[in-house]
Scaffold this motif. Structure first.
Motif: not given
Length: 1138
Positions: A648-674
């Motif tokens: 995302n624009k702030e760099g607090t979240l990162l979307s990642v595709s997965t093997l099972d047709n899904g998406i994982k959202i990775l977050a740093n501390a600011d992203g987790l608070r968001l």
């Protein structure tokens, strides 16, 4: 010699070494005594150059300095003596004995006698102690081991064995920066300065002088835009050589004016008879990051000329946030981040249903994610709520309007994949490029409101990439495809503007960009060729090869100053590289691709600092300034070989595709608070709002903000039609939702009866800790936690800063602020205080302000006098600047460049100031009284200001123009002082912001400057003294002049807890003591601190058994959207009014 002179010697040593002046280098090392070059010393010992060995040593120590030095010289001279004996050169041995070794006789006479007796032996190896002496080479190596140990143990060599870690050509860089600075001071700066000497300061001649250059005589270039030029970096040898410094200049300067035929089959609205931009091909211009003076034209802003005196920040102070000059063409805007800032924690797992091929976060609403899949599906997710807002399957909107090749292709093979999906810069549109011919553009109106905008049969074959650009400030769409073409379309009508032809293979990607006023497009093709295009129909200016020679994408850093590419070859070898735009060459190649990739690697950049790529079933991260792999994450597994990724624009979240047709959202501390802001909402209320209003929740405040909630308090909105069924008054009159079923209203009333306001009056009902400076009791006027959360910094009315640090021990393993362990009022060993400059005016009339750097290294502060810059480790005043009048009243750092500061003044202006070059870049006018609040929003690219005139203003960061303004409306029955502070603070979503005034707290939406909710104390209640968001923006802490603290739910401004003064103030404290300021802990949402007028600071936390402040209040009439502007009649005054 001073510290700076010592550092200058190191810079000269580096320069001499780079220039191969080897003898001079070692002569300076020896004469200065600053750096002992162990490698050089070893080499000289190995070759037996004993005179040079001792001469070099003499620059650092003498024989009789200490026992280590004596042993060093003895071992060297003994070895020289033995070598003479071994060669049977007895005359030389005697000479060494008399001249070199006799000095040691006074220290050990027996040893000297034994050495002398060696002259009588045919072979000195007959001496038992020397029986194992081998050949000369091995003996020197053995001696060197002993010498190195002695040198390292010798205190005279301490701090002299390690050369400072300097970037290459550091001295050249500093000289180049000086020249650029001198050039900025020129009255008539020329675009291509000719530097012939460094012996005198540079000064440009008149524009029409003998040395003035002009492109006017070149018929291919057109007129040269007027601009302040810049100096190229110093070359390795010789005088300055003019080097293009704009992105296309270096890449195109040797290219033909028309490299390929170009044709356009659309209107030529963007074409001009002469192209000023083309002049960039031969004449360098200073890019935005080179500190040139920018003219900001606005009716509400004045451009301010340079100040006469540059700020001299001491070089011995290491400022890690770019307060000191940085190398030319480096990134001035880079903020300081640690690897922990990378989003690596799996916070969400979403099931898309088909394989994601492309993803993009909304540029403003940081949790809205677009997804395009391998079956042509489009998904729109709110990752905060885990809700899929929209799912659209692929279909052609108007099949009859499509070309026959497309219709034939769809009949033969109806399968279609999304190749790229992307938002427009403002988030109002998004485009989708499909694997067959089609581009579809949608308009987005919030929530799940997605509408068809237009559809284009864009390319023959697949459309491989799509991007938005703004040539001549007109929003356009750029596409490329299998037909080897690049096309530009009007984003409003879909009309074709340009077609660029010249690639000899399918075009794989496009990267539109601009530097200053120059708009251009980079493109890459499947044959590995990189080309660049201006919007002028003159064809490509570039023909370069990309690493990998196959699938390559290009991207700029967020601030547009650095260009990167990521490519994968047909053999699976992947490359990420940074490009030198001035030369059109790879600047650095990043390491970390150990194996052949099993797919095309996708990459992204964030925060002007980090790169990320999906490879080897991992996410790999790099620091942009380091070619080595920084870190990796498996994201808890289930990743494909080459996962798709997007920050995302702030760099607090990162979307990642997965093997099972899904998406994982990775977050740093600011992203987790968001994301945590979504988890704490009332789901029932949100569901009711969604059902009633037919609007999904799209951000943390949307639970309380729907179409029906825009009952506002601003006079400028009084002409808006009232929403049917809602009548909300400032006095808290009854409200109703006529379309809500009575059963729901009954349930809401039942919940209201069960809920009770938490009121704390006894010290045993909360945890509190009182901090005090007993020597200097003065008002605490400003208060802030350090960003690390381990200390509190206060500014008192006597202009002195107080810093309380919490210890790390068994009771406090984290070292963070807590009420369980008292902190230390910290001072450096020198005992100095951080004291602001003051004027002769009365202290109570001064308006204090300060701002803390992101890494807690320094604080910028003022108390009515000059602004001071303090080192937080030493408390030293590093510099002062901007003497009054006018005096600074508020300070705020630019979110992307810590060199840029917005300074609110007591004359009602806002000055945009570059600290590094001591220059006011712009002065903003619009307020009628002193500035009392400033807040930046990076996603919106705006600055919000507030003043003592109770006015709010929104300013665009790019040109510093005023976009909107609005005056606060004082609630009925309340009176306000003629001059009263108004504070502003952005919500974690960076779209909404808190407004604090003595008569009210309110939530505004920044895009339209609309008041969404307002809370006002009763007429008889004491005024508000201060308020702030909690770190997760879920709560608002507000203090009052009777020392009461009220805690509100931020989503609806409903009171959930009230802390009376008796809960935290000692019984013997005067009843006139109250908090002037509230500060929220940066990572503990339920901890806050109060700064009081008696000079004390109180830290408050809920009981550990409770864990939070009160219970979430019920929503009124089953809808959090129907927020009272004053407490409702259904809530007692004691519970709701303060």
């Amino acid at each position: 010699m001073s510290s700076l002179s010592r550092e200058l010697v190191f810079l000269i040593l580096q320069f001499l070494d780079e220039e191969k002046f080897k003898e001079t280098v070692h002569k300076l090392e020896q004469e200065s005594g600053f750096f002992f070059n162990m490698k050089y010393f070893e080499d000289e010992v190995h070759i037996g150059n004993w005179d040079e060995v001792e001469r070099y040593l003499s620059g650092f120590t003498k024989v009789d300095d200490n026992r280590y030095s004596m042993k060093i010289f003895f071992e060297i001279r003994k070895q020289k003596y033995l070598e003479a004996l071994d060669k049977h050169d007895r005359s030389k041995a005697v000479d060494i004995l008399v001249k070199d070794l006799k000095v040691f006789a006074s220290f050990n006479e027996e040893l000297f006698k034994e050495i002398t007796q060696l002259l009588t032996l045919e072979n000195f190896r007959e001496n038992e102690q020397l029986s194992k002496y081998g050949d000369t080479k091995s003996a020197r190596s053995i001696m060197l081991v002993e010498l190195k140990k002695l040198i390292e143990a010798n205190p005279l060599f301490r701090d002299k064995l390690q050369f400072p870690n300097l970037k290459s050509s550091r001295l050249r860089t500093l000289i180049n920066q000086s020249l650029n600075w001198q050039h900025q001071l020129c009255k008539n700066p020329r675009p291509n300065p000719d530097i012939k000497t460094l012996f005198v300061d540079h000064s440009c001649g008149q524009p029409n002088g003998a040395h003035s250059s002009s492109p006017a005589n070149n018929p291919l270039l057109g007129s040269m835009p007027k601009t302040a030029g810049g100096f190229p970096p110093l070359g390795a040898h010789g005088p300055f050589q003019p080097t293009p410094v704009t992105p296309l200049a270096g890449w195109m300067s040797n290219a033909p004016a028309v490299a390929h035929p170009a044709m356009s089959s659309g209107p030529m609205g963007l074409n001009t008879p002469t192209n000023p931009a083309a002049a960039i091909l031969k004449h360098p211009r200073t890019p935005p990051t080179c500190n040139q003076v920018v003219d900001y034209a606005s009716g509400d802003s004045d451009h301010i000329s340079k100040r006469n005196r540059p700020i001299g920040i001491p070089d011995e102070v290491n400022l890690p946030v770019n307060m000191l000059p940085v190398p030319y063409m480096q990134n001035h805007n880079q903020a300081i981040y640690a690897p922990d800032d990378l989003p690596k924690t799996v916070a969400r797992t979403l099931n898309q249903g088909s394989t994601p091929m492309s993803m993009d976060f909304h540029p403003i609403q940081q949790t809205i994610l677009l997804v395009g899949t391998n079956v042509g599906d489009i998904g729109l997710w709110d990752v905060g709520t885990r809700e899929r807002l929209v799912l659209k399957n692929f279909k052609v909107w108007e099949l009859g309007a499509c070309s026959m090749p497309l219709q034939t292709a769809l009949v033969k093979d109806p399968d279609v994949s999304v190749n790229r999906i992307i938002w427009s810069p403002d988030g109002n549109l998004f485009g989708v490029a499909y694997s067959k011919h089609i581009v579809q553009v949608y308009s987005y109106h919030g929530g799940n409101d997605v509408r068809q905008h237009f559809e284009i049969d864009a390319h023959v074959g697949g459309v491989n990439d799509i991007a938005f650009s703004t040539p001549k400030k007109q929003l356009c769409i750029v596409t490329c495809g299998d037909d080897k073409l690049i096309k530009v379309w009007d984003a409003t009508t879909g009309a074709k503007q340009y077609t660029f032809e010249g690639h000899e293979a399918p075009v794989y990607s496009v990267c539109p960009h601009h530097k200053e006023n120059i708009q251009f497009i980079f493109s890459t093709a499947l044959d590995g060729k990189i080309k660049a295009w201006l919007y002028d129909n003159l064809g490509s200016r570039v023909d370069y090869d990309a690493p990998g020679h196959w699938c390559t994408t290009m991207a700029y850093s967020a601030d547009g100053s650095r260009l990167f590419s990521c490519g994968t070859s047909k053999e699976g070898e992947s490359h990420i590289a940074e490009w030198n735009e001035t030369e059109g060459a790879v600047k650095r190649t990043y390491q970390g691709f150990r194996k052949r990739s099993l797919g095309v690697v996708q990459f992204d950049t964030t925060r002007n600092r980090f790169l990320a790529a999906g490879d080897e079933f991992l996410i790999k991260f790099w620091d942009m300034d380091n070619t080595n792999l920084l870190t990796t994450t498996e994201a808890e597994g289930s990743l494909p070989a080459s996962p798709k990724i997007r920050f995302n624009k702030e760099g607090t979240l990162l979307s990642v595709s997965t093997l099972d047709n899904g998406i994982k959202i990775l977050a740093n501390a600011d992203g987790l608070r968001l994301l945590r802001t979504f988890e704490n909402r009332h789901l029932d209320a949100s569901r009711t709002v969604s059902e009633t209003m037919a609007k999904p929740i799209i951000n943390p405040l949307s639970a309380a903000i729907t179409t029906a909630t825009t009952a506002v308090t601003s006079a400028t909105m009084s002409d808006r039609p009232a929403t049917v069924g809602i009548a909300t008054g400032m006095n808290g009159d009854s409200r109703s939702l006529v379309d809500v079923k009575p059963r729901l209203m009954d349930e809401s009333m039942e919940k209201s009866r069960l809920w009770k306001l938490t009121e704390i009056s006894d010290p045993s009902h909360c945890r509190s800790l009182r901090l005090m400076d007993n020597l200097r009791p003065m008002k605490i006027q400003r208060l802030i936690y350090t960003n690390s959360g381990v200390a509190l910094l206060a500014l008192a009315s006597n202009a002195i800063h107080l810093l309380w640090k919490w210890p790390r021990n068994e009771k406090n393993s984290t070292g963070k602020a807590t009420t369980n362990v008292p902190p230390q009022l910290w001072q450096p060993p020198s005992g100095i205080l951080m004291t602001n400059d003051t004027t002769d005016t009365k202290p109570e009339e001064a308006v204090p302000c300060f701002a803390l750097s992101k890494n807690d290294s320094y604080v910028m502060s003022a108390s009515g006098g000059k602004i001071s810059l303090f080192n937080m480790m030493t408390f030293k005043t590093m510099t002062t600047f901007m003497p009054p009048p006018p005096a600074a009243t508020f300070l705020a750092f630019h979110p992307q460049d810590n060199n840029i500061i917005a300074i609110g003044m007591d004359d009602s202006t806002i000055q945009i100031y570059n600290v590094r070059i001591d220059q006011v870049k712009s002065k903003l006018r619009g307020h009628g009284n002193r500035i009392t609040g400033l807040a930046f929003s990076h996603p919106l690219n705006v600055l919000v200001s507030s003043g003592a005139d109770a006015q709010l203003c929104i300013w665009g960061i790019d040109g510093w123009e005023k976009l909107r303004n609005k005056f606060l409306q004082v609630p009925p029955g309340r009176t306000s002082n003629a001059v009263s502070d108004t504070r502003v603070q952005f919500h974690l979503d960076q779209v909404h912001f808190l407004v604090v005034h003595e008569t009210q707290i309110a939530i505004y939406e920044a895009n339209k400057l609309e008041c969404l909710r307002q809370w006002a104390p009763r007429e008889s209640s004491p005024p508000i003294s201060h308020a702030t968001f909690s770190c997760d923006s879920q709560l608002i802490y507000a203090s009052f002049l009777d020392a009461t603290v009220c805690i509100f739910s931020a989503a609806n401004l409903r009171l959930r807890c009230r802390i009376n003064s008796t809960a935290y103030l000692p019984a013997d404290i005067s009843s006139n003591v109250y908090p002037l300021v509230v500060a929220a802990h940066p990572s503990e949402p339920n901890q806050f601190a109060l700064g009081l007028i008696d000079g004390s600071v109180h830290v408050l936390e809920p009981l550990e058994s409770e864990g939070k402040w009160g219970a979430t209040p019920p929503t009124e009439n089953c809808s959090t959207s129907n927020m009272p502007l004053a407490p409702s009649n259904g809530t007692s005054a004691s519970e709701q009014q303060r």
